[in-house]
Design a protein around this motif. Structure first.
Motif, PDB file in Angstrom:
ATOM      1  N   LEU A 134      -3.217   3.761  -3.019  1.00 41.98           N
ATOM      2  CA  LEU A 134      -3.378   2.584  -3.884  1.00 41.98           C
ATOM      3  C   LEU A 134      -2.526   1.415  -3.402  1.00 41.98           C
ATOM      4  O   LEU A 134      -1.454   1.613  -2.836  1.00 41.98           O
ATOM      5  CB  LEU A 134      -2.976   2.930  -5.319  1.00 41.98           C
ATOM      6  CG  LEU A 134      -3.836   3.989  -6.002  1.00 41.98           C
ATOM      7  CD1 LEU A 134      -3.232   4.377  -7.345  1.00 41.98           C
ATOM      8  CD2 LEU A 134      -5.263   3.479  -6.183  1.00 41.98           C
ATOM      9  N   VAL A 135      -3.021   0.205  -3.666  1.00 38.64           N
ATOM     10  CA  VAL A 135      -2.221  -0.985  -3.413  1.00 38.64           C
ATOM     11  C   VAL A 135      -1.631  -1.473  -4.725  1.00 38.64           C
ATOM     12  O   VAL A 135      -2.228  -1.335  -5.787  1.00 38.64           O
ATOM     13  CB  VAL A 135      -3.022  -2.132  -2.748  1.00 38.64           C
ATOM     14  CG1 VAL A 135      -3.478  -1.769  -1.361  1.00 38.64           C
ATOM     15  CG2 VAL A 135      -4.167  -2.596  -3.602  1.00 38.64           C
ATOM     16  N   GLU A 136      -0.440  -2.018  -4.615  1.00 40.86           N
ATOM     17  CA  GLU A 136       0.247  -2.612  -5.764  1.00 40.86           C
ATOM     18  C   GLU A 136       0.380  -4.103  -5.503  1.00 40.86           C
ATOM     19  O   GLU A 136       0.790  -4.516  -4.420  1.00 40.86           O
ATOM     20  CB  GLU A 136       1.632  -1.989  -5.908  1.00 40.86           C
ATOM     21  CG  GLU A 136       2.464  -2.584  -7.023  1.00 40.86           C
ATOM     22  CD  GLU A 136       3.881  -2.013  -7.051  1.00 40.86           C
ATOM     23  OE1 GLU A 136       4.699  -2.583  -7.808  1.00 40.86           O
ATOM     24  OE2 GLU A 136       4.185  -1.043  -6.343  1.00 40.86           O
ATOM     25  N   VAL A 137       0.045  -4.891  -6.513  1.00 32.71           N
ATOM     26  CA  VAL A 137       0.220  -6.334  -6.397  1.00 32.71           C
ATOM     27  C   VAL A 137       1.694  -6.634  -6.625  1.00 32.71           C
ATOM     28  O   VAL A 137       2.228  -6.398  -7.706  1.00 32.71           O
ATOM     29  CB  VAL A 137      -0.648  -7.101  -7.414  1.00 32.71           C
ATOM     30  CG1 VAL A 137      -0.383  -8.600  -7.326  1.00 32.71           C
ATOM     31  CG2 VAL A 137      -2.122  -6.797  -7.194  1.00 32.71           C
ATOM     32  N   VAL A 138       2.358  -7.140  -5.601  1.00 42.37           N
ATOM     33  CA  VAL A 138       3.770  -7.495  -5.684  1.00 42.37           C
ATOM     34  C   VAL A 138       3.900  -8.988  -5.959  1.00 42.37           C
ATOM     35  O   VAL A 138       4.733  -9.405  -6.757  1.00 42.37           O
ATOM     36  CB  VAL A 138       4.512  -7.111  -4.385  1.00 42.37           C
ATOM     37  CG1 VAL A 138       5.966  -7.568  -4.417  1.00 42.37           C
ATOM     38  CG2 VAL A 138       4.423  -5.621  -4.146  1.00 42.37           C
ATOM     39  N   VAL A 139       3.068  -9.778  -5.305  1.00 45.36           N
ATOM     40  CA  VAL A 139       3.031 -11.223  -5.523  1.00 45.36           C
ATOM     41  C   VAL A 139       1.588 -11.580  -5.848  1.00 45.36           C
ATOM     42  O   VAL A 139       0.710 -11.483  -4.986  1.00 45.36           O
ATOM     43  CB  VAL A 139       3.502 -12.004  -4.271  1.00 45.36           C
ATOM     44  CG1 VAL A 139       3.442 -13.496  -4.528  1.00 45.36           C
ATOM     45  CG2 VAL A 139       4.898 -11.580  -3.851  1.00 45.36           C
ATOM     46  N   TYR A 144       0.849  -1.182   0.000  1.00 46.19           N
ATOM     47  CA  TYR A 144       0.000   0.000   0.000  1.00 46.19           C
ATOM     48  C   TYR A 144       0.890   1.238   0.000  1.00 46.19           C
ATOM     49  O   TYR A 144       1.820   1.337   0.798  1.00 46.19           O
ATOM     50  CB  TYR A 144      -0.886  -0.029   1.253  1.00 46.19           C
ATOM     51  CG  TYR A 144      -1.704   1.213   1.483  1.00 46.19           C
ATOM     52  CD1 TYR A 144      -2.792   1.516   0.677  1.00 46.19           C
ATOM     53  CD2 TYR A 144      -1.412   2.074   2.535  1.00 46.19           C
ATOM     54  CE1 TYR A 144      -3.561   2.646   0.906  1.00 46.19           C
ATOM     55  CE2 TYR A 144      -2.179   3.209   2.776  1.00 46.19           C
ATOM     56  CZ  TYR A 144      -3.253   3.486   1.955  1.00 46.19           C
ATOM     57  OH  TYR A 144      -4.011   4.600   2.186  1.00 46.19           O
ATOM     58  N   ASP A 145       0.581   2.173  -0.875  1.00 48.41           N
ATOM     59  CA  ASP A 145       1.345   3.420  -0.960  1.00 48.41           C
ATOM     60  C   ASP A 145       0.620   4.477  -0.124  1.00 48.41           C
ATOM     61  O   ASP A 145      -0.498   4.882  -0.468  1.00 48.41           O
ATOM     62  CB  ASP A 145       1.458   3.864  -2.416  1.00 48.41           C
ATOM     63  CG  ASP A 145       2.381   5.056  -2.605  1.00 48.41           C
ATOM     64  OD1 ASP A 145       2.421   5.944  -1.718  1.00 48.41           O
ATOM     65  OD2 ASP A 145       3.053   5.119  -3.642  1.00 48.41           O
TER      66      ASP A 145
END
Length: 182
Positions: free
Chosen positions: A165-170, A159-160
């Motif tokens: 916004l959230v970023e899908v890392v996995v 989460y930034d």
């Protein structure tokens, strides 16, 4: 009005207007989110969760620690006692964030080693200052845990705190590969 009084008043409003009676013990979205205690990063709010939709475990950094695994084990036993142990699709979500306070502890390897239940030499591998790498490390730790059902899905998000916004890392994937027959 004190903070305590305000909280009690808010609870009365909740009980009058938003309380949902007879929610099941098992989360309706079949999800468990492991996130940080940082007050800027409330998983229920930033992921739009309603009451009863997910189990949320929060700790410093949103990290997979011995205490996190112990909590997960206890929750599994509670689910078994309710005959609701989640078989089939169940989703574990590791949620970490930018500008996390745990990064400020980088200079205290003794504290971090104790928190993670490891020797000081292993602290660097925990990627304390890089939430993207830390999410990958923690998802790998969950995948390496044979006590978790291999059919469960696991994913990792960052989460930034500056954009919301959230970023899908996995991306979501089973805890165990199909060829491992777990």
């Amino acid at each position: 009005m004190t903070t305590f009084d305000a909280l009690i008043e808010r609870n009365q409003d909740f009980a009058s207007h938003r309380f949902l009676k007879d929610l099941p013990l098992m989360p309706t979205l079949r999800a468990m989110i492991i996130g940080c205690v940082d007050p800027r990063v409330d998983p229920a709010l930033l992921l739009g969760l309603g009451l009863g939709e997910a189990v949320v475990i929060r700790n410093v950094g949103g990290r997979i620690t011995p205490a996190t695994l112990q909590t997960m084990g206890m929750l599994g036993r509670v689910a078994q006692s309710e005959k609701g142990n989640p078989a089939g699709e169940f989703h574990l979500i590791v949620l970490q964030h930018t500008q996390c306070g745990i990064a400020r502890l980088e200079g205290d390897p003794d504290m971090l080693a104790s928190y993670f239940g490891i020797g000081k030499e292993g602290v660097t591998a925990k990627a304390i200052t890089d939430p993207h790498a830390a999410v990958a490390v923690d998802v790998a730790a969950l995948k390496a845990n044979p006590a978790l059902p291999g059919t469960w899905l696991v994913s990792g998000l960052v989460y930034d705190v500056t954009t919301g916004l959230v970023e899908v890392v996995v991306p979501p994937a089973p805890l165990a590969s199909p060829e491992s027959n777990e």
